[in-house]
Write an enzyme that holds these catalytic residues in place. Structure first.
Site, mmCIF file in Angstrom:
data_model
loop_
_atom_site.group_PDB
_atom_site.id
_atom_site.type_symbol
_atom_site.label_atom_id
_atom_site.label_comp_id
_atom_site.label_asym_id
_atom_site.label_seq_id
_atom_site.Cartn_x
_atom_site.Cartn_y
_atom_site.Cartn_z
ATOM 1 C CG HIS A 222 -2.037 -0.956 1.153
ATOM 2 N ND1 HIS A 222 -1.920 -2.250 1.588
ATOM 3 C CD2 HIS A 222 -3.301 -0.815 0.702
ATOM 4 C CE1 HIS A 222 -3.070 -2.868 1.407
ATOM 5 N NE2 HIS A 222 -3.930 -2.018 0.867
ATOM 6 C CG HIS B 98 2.897 -3.269 6.540
ATOM 7 N ND1 HIS B 98 3.613 -4.231 5.879
ATOM 8 C CD2 HIS B 98 1.768 -3.092 5.829
ATOM 9 C CE1 HIS B 98 2.932 -4.620 4.811
ATOM 10 N NE2 HIS B 98 1.807 -3.941 4.763
#
Length: 82
Positions: free
Chosen positions: A21, A60
């Site tokens: 992303h 993440h």
């Protein structure tokens, strides 16, 4: 996994390095910043929000996001100059 850790009910089944992303956001928004420099602060701010949201959601590590920033920005720059 630590039971005090909240991942906002996001199922963490795969690991991802770098953050896809963040890479996509920086690739798109850096390209737009090259063509619309007067809006570059807005574009880079939006890309940073994407990266920070990945860390905030717990999907993440900061290193994943940092690598995504580097890769997305670098390839956007290389595409722009060539």
């Amino acid at each position: 996994m630590n039971k005090d850790f909240s991942s906002f009910n996001i199922e963490l089944k795969d690991y991802s390095f770098p953050s896809g992303h963040t890479t996509a956001a920086f690739s798109i928004f850096t390209t737009l910043a090259f063509f619309f420099p007067y809006l570059s602060v807005l574009f880079i701010s939006l890309a940073l929000l994407v990266g920070l949201s990945r860390i905030y959601l717990g999907v993440h590590y900061p290193t994943d996001v940092a690598a995504g920033i580097l890769i997305g920005s670098l390839f956007s720059y290389l595409t722009y100059i060539f």
